[in-house]
Design an enzyme around this catalytic site. Structure first.
Site, mmCIF file in Angstrom:
data_model
loop_
_atom_site.group_PDB
_atom_site.id
_atom_site.type_symbol
_atom_site.label_atom_id
_atom_site.label_comp_id
_atom_site.label_asym_id
_atom_site.label_seq_id
_atom_site.Cartn_x
_atom_site.Cartn_y
_atom_site.Cartn_z
ATOM 1 N N MET A 142 -75.331 -52.154 -49.531
ATOM 2 C CA MET A 142 -74.533 -51.392 -50.496
ATOM 3 C C MET A 142 -73.050 -51.700 -50.311
ATOM 4 O O MET A 142 -72.186 -50.934 -50.769
ATOM 5 C CB MET A 142 -74.792 -49.895 -50.342
ATOM 6 C CG MET A 142 -76.259 -49.542 -50.609
ATOM 7 S SD MET A 142 -76.508 -47.829 -51.099
ATOM 8 C CE MET A 142 -75.850 -46.976 -49.696
ATOM 9 N N LEU A 171 -68.989 -53.564 -45.948
ATOM 10 C CA LEU A 171 -69.682 -54.294 -44.880
ATOM 11 C C LEU A 171 -68.950 -54.203 -43.547
ATOM 12 O O LEU A 171 -67.729 -54.096 -43.487
ATOM 13 C CB LEU A 171 -69.839 -55.764 -45.290
ATOM 14 C CG LEU A 171 -70.630 -55.980 -46.582
ATOM 15 C CD1 LEU A 171 -70.754 -57.473 -46.874
ATOM 16 C CD2 LEU A 171 -72.008 -55.339 -46.516
ATOM 17 N N HIS A 209 -73.868 -55.347 -40.644
ATOM 18 C CA HIS A 209 -74.389 -56.145 -41.764
ATOM 19 C C HIS A 209 -74.330 -57.642 -41.417
ATOM 20 O O HIS A 209 -75.240 -58.405 -41.763
ATOM 21 C CB HIS A 209 -73.584 -55.877 -43.037
ATOM 22 C CG HIS A 209 -73.638 -54.454 -43.508
ATOM 23 N ND1 HIS A 209 -72.535 -53.651 -43.546
ATOM 24 C CD2 HIS A 209 -74.672 -53.700 -43.970
ATOM 25 C CE1 HIS A 209 -72.868 -52.453 -44.002
ATOM 26 N NE2 HIS A 209 -74.156 -52.455 -44.263
ATOM 27 N N GLN A 262 -80.856 -43.853 -55.436
ATOM 28 C CA GLN A 262 -81.194 -43.381 -54.100
ATOM 29 C C GLN A 262 -80.242 -42.295 -53.594
ATOM 30 O O GLN A 262 -80.357 -41.866 -52.450
ATOM 31 C CB GLN A 262 -81.281 -44.539 -53.107
ATOM 32 C CG GLN A 262 -79.965 -45.187 -52.737
ATOM 33 C CD GLN A 262 -80.192 -46.470 -51.947
ATOM 34 O OE1 GLN A 262 -80.667 -47.473 -52.463
ATOM 35 N NE2 GLN A 262 -79.883 -46.420 -50.662
ATOM 36 N N GLY A 319 -82.229 -53.486 -41.414
ATOM 37 C CA GLY A 319 -81.783 -53.014 -40.110
ATOM 38 C C GLY A 319 -82.659 -51.891 -39.580
ATOM 39 O O GLY A 319 -83.089 -51.013 -40.333
ATOM 40 N N LYS A 333 -81.498 -49.638 -37.952
ATOM 41 C CA LYS A 333 -80.654 -48.437 -38.111
ATOM 42 C C LYS A 333 -81.309 -47.462 -39.090
ATOM 43 O O LYS A 333 -81.303 -46.255 -38.893
ATOM 44 C CB LYS A 333 -79.281 -48.880 -38.619
ATOM 45 C CG LYS A 333 -78.421 -47.828 -39.254
ATOM 46 C CD LYS A 333 -77.629 -47.109 -38.215
ATOM 47 C CE LYS A 333 -76.846 -45.933 -38.712
ATOM 48 N NZ LYS A 333 -76.588 -45.850 -40.127
ATOM 49 N N ASP A 334 -81.868 -48.009 -40.193
ATOM 50 C CA ASP A 334 -82.565 -47.185 -41.193
ATOM 51 C C ASP A 334 -84.069 -47.344 -40.954
ATOM 52 O O ASP A 334 -84.773 -47.996 -41.722
ATOM 53 C CB ASP A 334 -82.167 -47.642 -42.602
ATOM 54 C CG ASP A 334 -80.689 -47.417 -42.864
ATOM 55 O OD1 ASP A 334 -80.321 -46.344 -43.341
ATOM 56 O OD2 ASP A 334 -79.884 -48.325 -42.555
ATOM 57 N N GLN A 378 -86.621 -46.266 -43.629
ATOM 58 C CA GLN A 378 -86.567 -47.193 -44.768
ATOM 59 C C GLN A 378 -87.292 -48.497 -44.435
ATOM 60 O O GLN A 378 -88.071 -49.016 -45.247
ATOM 61 C CB GLN A 378 -85.104 -47.488 -45.108
ATOM 62 C CG GLN A 378 -84.907 -48.624 -46.101
ATOM 63 C CD GLN A 378 -83.438 -48.807 -46.452
ATOM 64 O OE1 GLN A 378 -82.930 -48.140 -47.331
ATOM 65 N NE2 GLN A 378 -82.749 -49.705 -45.762
ATOM 66 N N SER A 402 -71.374 -47.782 -42.743
ATOM 67 C CA SER A 402 -70.302 -47.734 -43.737
ATOM 68 C C SER A 402 -69.699 -46.336 -43.806
ATOM 69 O O SER A 402 -68.524 -46.168 -44.128
ATOM 70 C CB SER A 402 -70.833 -48.127 -45.113
ATOM 71 O OG SER A 402 -71.432 -49.397 -45.047
HETATM 72 P P1 AMP Z 1 -76.371 -50.241 -46.089
HETATM 73 O O1 AMP Z 1 -75.479 -51.135 -46.871
HETATM 74 O O2 AMP Z 1 -75.618 -49.424 -45.087
HETATM 75 O O3 AMP Z 1 -77.331 -49.489 -46.914
HETATM 76 O O4 AMP Z 1 -77.242 -51.197 -45.176
HETATM 77 C C1 AMP Z 1 -77.744 -52.426 -45.598
HETATM 78 C C2 AMP Z 1 -78.642 -52.943 -44.503
HETATM 79 O O5 AMP Z 1 -77.893 -53.078 -43.294
HETATM 80 C C3 AMP Z 1 -79.824 -52.029 -44.182
HETATM 81 O O6 AMP Z 1 -80.976 -52.820 -43.914
HETATM 82 C C4 AMP Z 1 -79.355 -51.301 -42.948
HETATM 83 O O7 AMP Z 1 -80.407 -50.858 -42.126
HETATM 84 C C5 AMP Z 1 -78.560 -52.396 -42.265
HETATM 85 N N1 AMP Z 1 -77.589 -51.826 -41.329
HETATM 86 C C6 AMP Z 1 -76.568 -50.974 -41.616
HETATM 87 N N2 AMP Z 1 -75.913 -50.646 -40.493
HETATM 88 C C7 AMP Z 1 -76.538 -51.287 -39.469
HETATM 89 C C8 AMP Z 1 -76.350 -51.341 -38.049
HETATM 90 N N3 AMP Z 1 -75.389 -50.653 -37.440
HETATM 91 N N4 AMP Z 1 -77.190 -52.116 -37.322
HETATM 92 C C9 AMP Z 1 -78.192 -52.809 -37.929
HETATM 93 N N5 AMP Z 1 -78.420 -52.792 -39.259
HETATM 94 C C10 AMP Z 1 -77.611 -52.045 -40.010
#
Ligand code: AMP
Length: 281
Positions: free
Chosen positions: A30, A33, A37, A61, A148, A150-151, A154, A187
């Site tokens: 999203m 970055l 990311h 979402q 990631g 992290k989620d 998901q 983010s």
């Molecule tokens: P987002 O843009 O935050 O929705 O994340 C996009 C992708 O980046 C998703 O697959 C997240 O799980 C991954 N992501 C975000 N932050 C991290 C992090 N700190 N470590 C690993 N993956 C991440």
């Protein structure tokens, strides 16, 4: 040179050649970055010849009252970062391009695990997230896609969708990327005041403290005690079986995934860690 693609037609056209000569990876994001990311992009480059990063703040979402309108949008800085790590193409469509008939359209419904934990606190969130991932897979047709840990919920649900709907994209997980002091990169960290940021360290600290507890009930009690009050509102601290994402019994020992969500000031953050329970005693 990173190619910027903003329409579905452009993306389909730009992907024809790379697909005929090699493998393609997609990293859905999203935007806004950060280094987390970029770690996904580096993993993507190890697994494919051509790497596409999508940047799309997906309205379906976000629930009513969530941060869709104020979600950070830093497109020029994002593209500069992606150029610096050698991304081949950025797919950054407008909302109308992805939802030309409005947001009330065909949706992917997640498996039952989409309705607990994050799904219970953010009704409809995972249906929106899975829908956009499915749409991106249909447009880019990637051989692999990177998500990631992290989620974690998901990631689990995307894998279930790929399996249940017989999609051809292989899902690769990237470990959580953290700041030196343990805070998981996000983010949304840019919403945190200095005071909030110090408080936010309690999230990763709670996970570390719960690791090695004698069983799941003990781990839950330790984690929840760390996150109780003083400017933090805990939505959940739960232990799940990584294979099913369902909560484990209180007497469970061995491995379990601890997942949490908490509001620090006005910012809602999530984190998780695989714990090993019972072995120290
Ligand atoms: P987002 O843009 O935050 O929705 O994340 C996009 C992708 O980046 C998703 O697959 C997240 O799980 C991954 N992501 C975000 N932050 C991290 C992090 N700190 N470590 C690993 N993956 C991440």
């Amino acid at each position: 040179m990173t190619t910027i693609l903003t329409t579905i037609a452009e993306a389909r056209e730009a992907l024809v050649d790379p697909r005929s000569t090699g493998t393609t990876a997609l990293v859905p994001t999203m935007g806004a970055l950060h280094e987390g990311h970029l770690s996904l992009v580096r993993l993507a480059k190890e697994h494919a010849d051509f790497v596409v990063v999508s940047i799309f703040v997906n309205p379906t979402q976000f629930g009513p009252g969530e941060d869709f309108d104020r979600y950070p949008r830093t497109f020029d800085a994002d593209v500069a970062l992606l150029e610096s790590v050698g991304v081949d193409a950025v797919f950054a469509p407008a909302v109308d391009e992805m939802y030309p008939h409005g947001l009330d359209q065909t949706l992917v419904t997640g498996d039952p695990a989409s309705r607990i934990l994050e799904g219970a606190h953010r009704p409809g969130h995972f249906d929106g997230a899975l829908t956009i991932v499915h749409k991106l897979f249909s447009i880019i047709e990637p051989d692999v896609a990177i998500f990631g840990e992290k989620d974690a919920q998901q990631l689990f649900l995307v894998r279930a969708m790929v399996d249940d709907l017989n999609l051809r994209t292989a899902i690769i997980a990237a470990p959580i990327n953290r700041e030196d002091d343990g805070l998981a990169r996000s983010s949304r960290n840019r919403y945190l005041s200095d005071a909030d940021r110090s408080l936010a360290l309690r999230l990763s600290a709670a996970l570390r403290a719960a690791d090695g507890a004698k069983d799941a009930d003990a781990a839950r009690a330790i984690g929840r005690a760390h996150l109780d009050g003083d400017g933090i509102v805990l939505d959940y601290f739960e232990l799940v079986d990584p294979a099913t994402f369902l909560p484990v019994d209180g007497t469970h020992t061995g491995q379990a995934l601890a997942v949490l969500a908490a509001r620090v000031g006005t910012t809602r953050l999530i984190d998780n860690q695989l714990l090993t329970l019972g072995l120290a005693n």
